[in-house]
Design an enzyme around this catalytic site. Structure first.
Site, PDB file in Angstrom:
ATOM      1  N   LYS A  26      -6.083  -4.111 -32.147  1.00  0.00           N
ATOM      2  CA  LYS A  26      -5.024  -4.293 -31.158  1.00  0.00           C
ATOM      3  C   LYS A  26      -3.885  -3.318 -31.420  1.00  0.00           C
ATOM      4  O   LYS A  26      -3.424  -2.621 -30.511  1.00  0.00           O
ATOM      5  CB  LYS A  26      -4.524  -5.739 -31.243  1.00  0.00           C
ATOM      6  N   ARG A  96       1.463 -11.232 -32.908  1.00  0.00           N
ATOM      7  CA  ARG A  96       0.046 -11.214 -32.533  1.00  0.00           C
ATOM      8  C   ARG A  96      -0.818 -10.740 -33.686  1.00  0.00           C
ATOM      9  O   ARG A  96      -0.463  -9.805 -34.391  1.00  0.00           O
ATOM     10  CB  ARG A  96      -0.162 -10.277 -31.339  1.00  0.00           C
ATOM     11  N   GLY A 105      -9.903 -14.957 -29.603  1.00  0.00           N
ATOM     12  CA  GLY A 105      -9.438 -16.328 -29.729  1.00  0.00           C
ATOM     13  C   GLY A 105      -9.446 -16.886 -31.134  1.00  0.00           C
ATOM     14  O   GLY A 105      -9.191 -18.055 -31.345  1.00  0.00           O
ATOM     15  N   MET A 107      -7.613 -15.848 -33.804  1.00  0.00           N
ATOM     16  CA  MET A 107      -6.348 -15.825 -34.529  1.00  0.00           C
ATOM     17  C   MET A 107      -5.236 -16.255 -33.570  1.00  0.00           C
ATOM     18  O   MET A 107      -5.397 -16.217 -32.366  1.00  0.00           O
ATOM     19  CB  MET A 107      -6.071 -14.416 -35.043  1.00  0.00           C
ATOM     20  N   CYS A 840     -44.222  -6.111 -42.018  1.00  0.00           N
ATOM     21  CA  CYS A 840     -44.681  -7.012 -40.965  1.00  0.00           C
ATOM     22  C   CYS A 840     -44.057  -8.394 -41.059  1.00  0.00           C
ATOM     23  O   CYS A 840     -44.457  -9.311 -40.364  1.00  0.00           O
ATOM     24  CB  CYS A 840     -46.198  -7.125 -40.992  1.00  0.00           C
ATOM     25  N   TYR A 860     -43.653   2.677 -40.346  1.00  0.00           N
ATOM     26  CA  TYR A 860     -43.452   1.847 -39.152  1.00  0.00           C
ATOM     27  C   TYR A 860     -42.865   0.493 -39.528  1.00  0.00           C
ATOM     28  O   TYR A 860     -42.915   0.073 -40.693  1.00  0.00           O
ATOM     29  CB  TYR A 860     -44.777   1.652 -38.395  1.00  0.00           C
TER      30      TYR A 860
HETATM   31  P1  ADP Z   1      -5.698 -12.446 -28.437  1.00  0.00           P
HETATM   32  O1  ADP Z   1      -5.974 -11.671 -29.658  1.00  0.00           O
HETATM   33  O2  ADP Z   1      -6.189 -13.826 -28.492  1.00  0.00           O
HETATM   34  O3  ADP Z   1      -6.114 -11.699 -27.202  1.00  0.00           O
HETATM   35  P2  ADP Z   1      -3.018 -11.616 -27.913  1.00  0.00           P
HETATM   36  O4  ADP Z   1      -2.252 -11.166 -29.088  1.00  0.00           O
HETATM   37  O5  ADP Z   1      -3.571 -10.559 -27.053  1.00  0.00           O
HETATM   38  O6  ADP Z   1      -4.130 -12.627 -28.378  1.00  0.00           O
HETATM   39  O7  ADP Z   1      -2.060 -12.532 -27.084  1.00  0.00           O
HETATM   40  C1  ADP Z   1      -2.524 -13.354 -26.077  1.00  0.00           C
HETATM   41  C2  ADP Z   1      -1.726 -13.197 -24.818  1.00  0.00           C
HETATM   42  O8  ADP Z   1      -0.352 -13.383 -25.049  1.00  0.00           O
HETATM   43  C3  ADP Z   1      -1.790 -11.821 -24.201  1.00  0.00           C
HETATM   44  O9  ADP Z   1      -2.921 -11.673 -23.433  1.00  0.00           O
HETATM   45  C4  ADP Z   1      -0.552 -11.783 -23.361  1.00  0.00           C
HETATM   46  O10 ADP Z   1      -0.790 -12.362 -22.123  1.00  0.00           O
HETATM   47  C5  ADP Z   1       0.407 -12.603 -24.151  1.00  0.00           C
HETATM   48  N1  ADP Z   1       1.312 -11.718 -24.888  1.00  0.00           N
HETATM   49  C6  ADP Z   1       1.171 -11.236 -26.124  1.00  0.00           C
HETATM   50  N2  ADP Z   1       2.194 -10.420 -26.435  1.00  0.00           N
HETATM   51  C7  ADP Z   1       2.989 -10.388 -25.356  1.00  0.00           C
HETATM   52  C8  ADP Z   1       4.205  -9.706 -25.025  1.00  0.00           C
HETATM   53  N3  ADP Z   1       4.802  -8.889 -25.887  1.00  0.00           N
HETATM   54  N4  ADP Z   1       4.744  -9.927 -23.823  1.00  0.00           N
HETATM   55  C9  ADP Z   1       4.137 -10.754 -22.946  1.00  0.00           C
HETATM   56  N5  ADP Z   1       3.010 -11.418 -23.173  1.00  0.00           N
HETATM   57  C10 ADP Z   1       2.432 -11.229 -24.367  1.00  0.00           C
HETATM   58 MG    MG Z   2      -5.456 -10.418 -26.224  1.00  0.00          MG
END
Ligand code: ADP
Ligand code: MG
Ligand code: MG
Length: 887
Positions: A26, A96, A105, A107, A840, A860
């Site tokens: 990310k 995040r 989903g 973390m 095998c 193989y």
């Molecule tokens: P995941 O790893 O589960 O995708 P994210 O870190 O992407 O989690 O966060 C999930 C959601 O939170 C994002 O899809 C976004 O909609 C929202 N989000 C995260 N950071 C921001 C931010 N800086 N501003 C607005 N929404 C955010």
């Molecule tokens: Mg996300």
């Protein structure tokens, strides 16, 4: 001094897209998007090394990282023009997680961090939108409380539910600013009850607690379980991204969405996604409100839609990969919050790879490297029989293609329990929605059906990743967990009854629908052709019937690597003769009985040789212990039936059952030991093979039989049996006046065979590693008895993977390498010939094991028919170097 923190924002970034190991996927991609001029709210990434250090220092953020974090936060403030903790116009941030490999989903993310009583009031005044301010605040208390401080999310949910009832409203969005202010109060009370402290009013304290929480989630159950199933090892930890918040919940010109740059189910080159107006964060995926299709946005927000379409193109051009994106619109301004390589079905993976080559985005080699071999499973999934008379009774969203029929289970735990009790039985998991806690049960189910959620819901994403049929958002499905029933279309289905889903269309059917085998054509065939150009390993199949042999050939098998002869003994018409043979006490009687079995065997071989015209066929002589063909010790009815069938006394049957009983049949009277003691059994089988070969050759087909002697441990066993086999073969050929080419070789499945491979190879024309037995004999694990301890071994990381699934490179692998090296040397020295070597065991269809086999220098691999394409692709990737998969 080391760098712990990387800033991104504006159109600059300290990191870039290649730094996934350090910044997580990310963080690296947020940096990359900034660099290519895509609008991203500013922020910074705390590296995965800090996570590793956190665990090394007894769960403490290393001192040296703290000034860097504070520094980076200042830079975000100046870039964004707001101050963290400012009571008038506060900067809020999200915290995040993000590891090098995406773990959807798994973390926890905390939004709106930095809000306090004072700054919430400031935000309300500044935006003139108190509703928004207090909605954000209550969400923070919920997310922060439940992810960082161990409160129950359900308890917050309970509060909002109660309040809605009190106010007589249906939707969250119907609550007024004052209602939400009240809700904040109630949420704080929930928080205090659990944490025994007030919700922190110091934003900096919130921030550090949240960072700790992300690090902690790295070793949470969900994350650990996901890594186990996905076999993810060797990561340092998760990075933490702290990013300025933008708001999709500021009213009608705001919103949030998720999208794929192509359809992740079919691979079609269309924009595919969902969005919600006036919503924040996880609302789209949580399945609380039903989102709108991305195409709809063109009407609602034409300018934003156009921008988004441009970004879609820009991202694909830049990454040369299908992307999974997250975005938020704040009062008409678009921000990208995430991009990553999109998870897709195997079907989509193949189509996208092939089409991207045609579009000139990537070359053929890249296409071959990109598709995860295991994901081909999806194209090899059974499809529902279109001729079935069973009609759909409901329709949901088609989330992951393929057809699945199974017995209904209503929870992940029930799935696990069912699978333990009835291993191999098809089950269908039916839930309102799924969550990361459910992955173990989801993995065991043939298919998944949920009553809520959209294309990006947890169930959809996870099922797609595994290539499991899945239907989501099927609102007609009503689940009653208490009574263990599901109702749909006015009918009640009990747990344990059959239900069927079609993940390609979204249809749901009551009852069991038969499935039909898939075929290989179109893009799939194209990709396979490209793969075949690169691979060095040949791919054969394990097949015991002409039908399987035929199917495998269609999938590209280049021969049969293992034809087991024992299944031919079980057929209803022949088991009587086999039993008669086993009950015989004299050689003469045994030969008489075998004479009845011989023609059946010969007919089977004729069918297989014809199907494999021109390709080698390795036939293994009888391997299992004889008692497998008789009724069990305590099966009186069975013994009576056999006695009647053969016209002997029940006592005689039991007497023989007793004689044949073994304490440890896996290491007992089986394999080559059988024909050594009863040579007439081996003679009959060799005769059937050679006579069949002669017959097929006479029809003008080309036959290449390879007679394989199992479970050899000392070369003398092979010398003994080979001599007899040659004598029988010569006799058959002489009698028929036809010569056929044949080879005699052995399986290497005992450690002693591997260690003395040089001697064995002087007598064997080929080796085939029987890695199931070799693993069994090397570890001393009986494959049928690992259930008691293997789960614990895996959980405690005593073993990182089940060695029956993927070759244990460190131990069994060494024996294979020794066996190949010594075997080749021995054959070369004595005969000046190349020793042909294959595998095998079940491992022949496991991509990681195929890579091992390639490097070990095998000729193989052989696997079940439906894994042939998987092995072909894995072999190509092994030859091309590291596969570029799902990073
Ligand atoms: P995941 O790893 O589960 O995708 P994210 O870190 O992407 O989690 O966060 C999930 C959601 O939170 C994002 O899809 C976004 O909609 C929202 N989000 C995260 N950071 C921001 C931010 N800086 N501003 C607005 N929404 C955010
Ligand atoms: Mg996300
Ligand atoms: Mg074996």
């Amino acid at each position: 001094m080391s760098r712990f923190v990387y800033f991104f924002g504006g159109s600059t970034a300290d990191g870039d897209g290649k730094m996934k190991d350090l910044l997580g996927g990310k963080g690296a991609n947020l940096a990359e998007m900034c660099k290519i001029g895509i609008p991203v709210p500013p922020g910074f990434t705390i590296t995965t090394e800090v996570c590793a250090a956190y665990y090394d220092h007894g769960k403490k953020i290393p001192e040296a990282a703290i000034p860097q974090i504070d520094e980076a936060l200042k830079k975000v403030e100046s870039t964004f023009g707001k101050k963290f903790g400012d009571p008038v116009d506060p900067l809020l941030v999200s915290v995040r997680s993000g590891a090098a490999l995406s773990m959807p989903g798994m973390m926890n993310t905390i939004l709106n961090l930095g809000l306090t009583d004072a700054s919430a009031e400031g935000l309300a005044r500044k935006t003139g939108n108190p509703r928004f301010a207090y909605d954000s605040y209550r969400r923070l208390i919920d997310m922060f409380g439940s992810t960082a401080m161990g409160c129950e999310h359900e308890e917050f949910e309970h509060e909002i539910h109660t309040l809605k009832q009190e106010k007589g409203v249906k939707l969250d969005t119907d609550l007024t600013a004052d209602n939400l202010k009240e809700l904040v109060k109630r949420y704080k009370a929930v928080y205090k009850k659990h944490v025994k402290d007030d919700f922190p009013q110091d934003p900096r304290k919130q921030l550090y607690l949240a960072i700790n929480a992300v690090f902690n989630s790295w070793n949470g159950n969900k994350a650990v379980e996901y890594r186990r199933i996905e076999r993810i090892t060797g990561l340092k930890g998760t990075a933490v991204n702290v990013q300025a918040m933008v708001f999709g919940n500021m009213g009608g010109t705001s919103g949030t969405g998720v999208a794929f740059t192509r359809d992740p189910n079919t691979g079609a080159n269309v924009f595919y996604g969902d969005y919600l107006i006036n919503a924040q964060g996880e609302d789209v995926v949580a399945g609380i409100r039903t989102p709108a299709h991305i195409d709809q946005l063109e009407k609602e927000m034409p300018v934003v839609y156009k921008q988004l379409v441009d970004i879609r193109g820009k991202l694909e051009k830049h990454y040369k990969e299908m992307q999974d994106i997250e975005f938020t619109v704040q009062e008409g301004t678009l921000y990208m919050l995430q991009t990553r390589t999109g998870k897709r079905t195997g079907t989509a993976a193949v189509r996208i790879a092939v089409e991207m080559v045609k579009e000139g985005l990537i070359d053929e080699t890249t296409a071959v490297k990109r598709v995860n071999p295991e994901s081909l499973n999806h194209l090899l999934q059974p499809q529902l029989d279109p001729k079935s008379k069973i009609k759909p009774v409901a329709q949901g969203i088609a989330a992951s293609p393929g057809g699945a029929s199974g017995k209904v289970v209503l929870s992940a735990e029930a799935a696990v329990a069912h699978a333990e009790k009835h291993p191999g039985e098809a089950i269908l998991l039916v839930r309102k929605e799924t969550s990361p806690e459910d992955v173990a049960g989801m993995h065991l189910a043939r298919g998944i059906l949920t009553s809520t959620g959209g294309k990006a819901s947890h169930a959809a994403v996870v099922a797609r990743g595994w290539g499991k049929p899945c239907v989501v958002g099927c609102e007609a499905v009503k689940i009653d967990e208490k009574n263990q029933t599901v109702t749909l279309a006015g009918q009640t289905v009990k747990a344990g009854d059959f239900l069927t889903i079609n993940g390609t269309t979204g249809d749901v059917m009551i009852g069991k629908v038969e499935t039909i085998a898939p075929t290989m054509s179109g893009d799939f065939a194209t990709l396979m052709r490209w793969a075949d150009r690169s691979r060095k390993l040949k791919v054969r199949t394990n097949a015991d019937t002409p039908a399987d042999a035929q199917k495998a050939r269609e999938f590209g098998a280049e021969g049969i690597g293992l034809c087991r002869t024992e299944h031919m003994f079980f057929g209803e018409d022949r088991i009587a003769a086999v039993r008669e043979m086993i009950l015989s006490t004299t050689t003469e009687d045994r030969e008489k009985a075998l004479a009845k079995v011989g023609p059946y065997q010969k007919a089977d071989f004729v069918g297989i040789f014809e199907a494999m015209d021109g390709l080698p066929v390795t036939i293994r002589l009888l391997d299992p212990p004889l008692h497998e063909f008789l009724p069990q010790k305590d099966n009186r009815a069975g013994a009576e039936a056999v006695a009647r069938q053969l016209g002997v006394s029940v006592a005689k049957v039991f007497e023989r059952v007793d004689e044949l009983h073994e304490m440890n049949p896996m290491m007992g009277f089986r394999g080559c030991r059988l024909p050594i003691v009863y040579p007439e059994i081996g003679d009959m089988q060799v005769r059937a093979i050679i006579e069949a070969a002669i017959e097929v050759k006479k029809k003008g087909k080309s036959v290449l039989p390879e007679i394989m002697i199992p479970l050899v441990g000392v070369v003398e066993e092979l010398i003994f049996l080979k001599k007899r086999a040659i004598a029988v073969a010569e006799e058959c050929m002489k009698k028929a006046g036809v010569q056929v080419e044949y080879q005699i070789g052995t399986m290497i499945e005992l450690p002693r065979a591997a260690l003395t491979a040089d001697q064995i190879a002087t007598e064997a024309e080929f080796f085939s590693f029987g890695t199931n037995d070799l693993t069994q004999m090397t570890f001393g694990f009986s494959r049928d008895d690992i259930r008691g301890f293997m789960p614990t071994y895996l959980k405690e990381k005593i073993l990182s993977i089940d060695p029956f699934q993927s070759i244990d490179v460190g131990g069994v692998g060494q024996l294979i390498e020794i066996g190949i090296r010594k075997g080749r040397e021995g054959r070369q020295a004595k005969h000046g010939q190349h020793l042909k070597v294959g595998i095998c065991g079940e491992h022949g269809g496991d991509p990681d094991s195929v890579v091992f086999c390639h490097h070990a220098g095998m000729d193989y691999v052989s696997c079940s028919p439906f894994r042939v394409p998987i092995a072909r692709l894995a072999a190509a990737q092994a030859a091309l170097g590291t596969a570029q998969r799902d990073k």
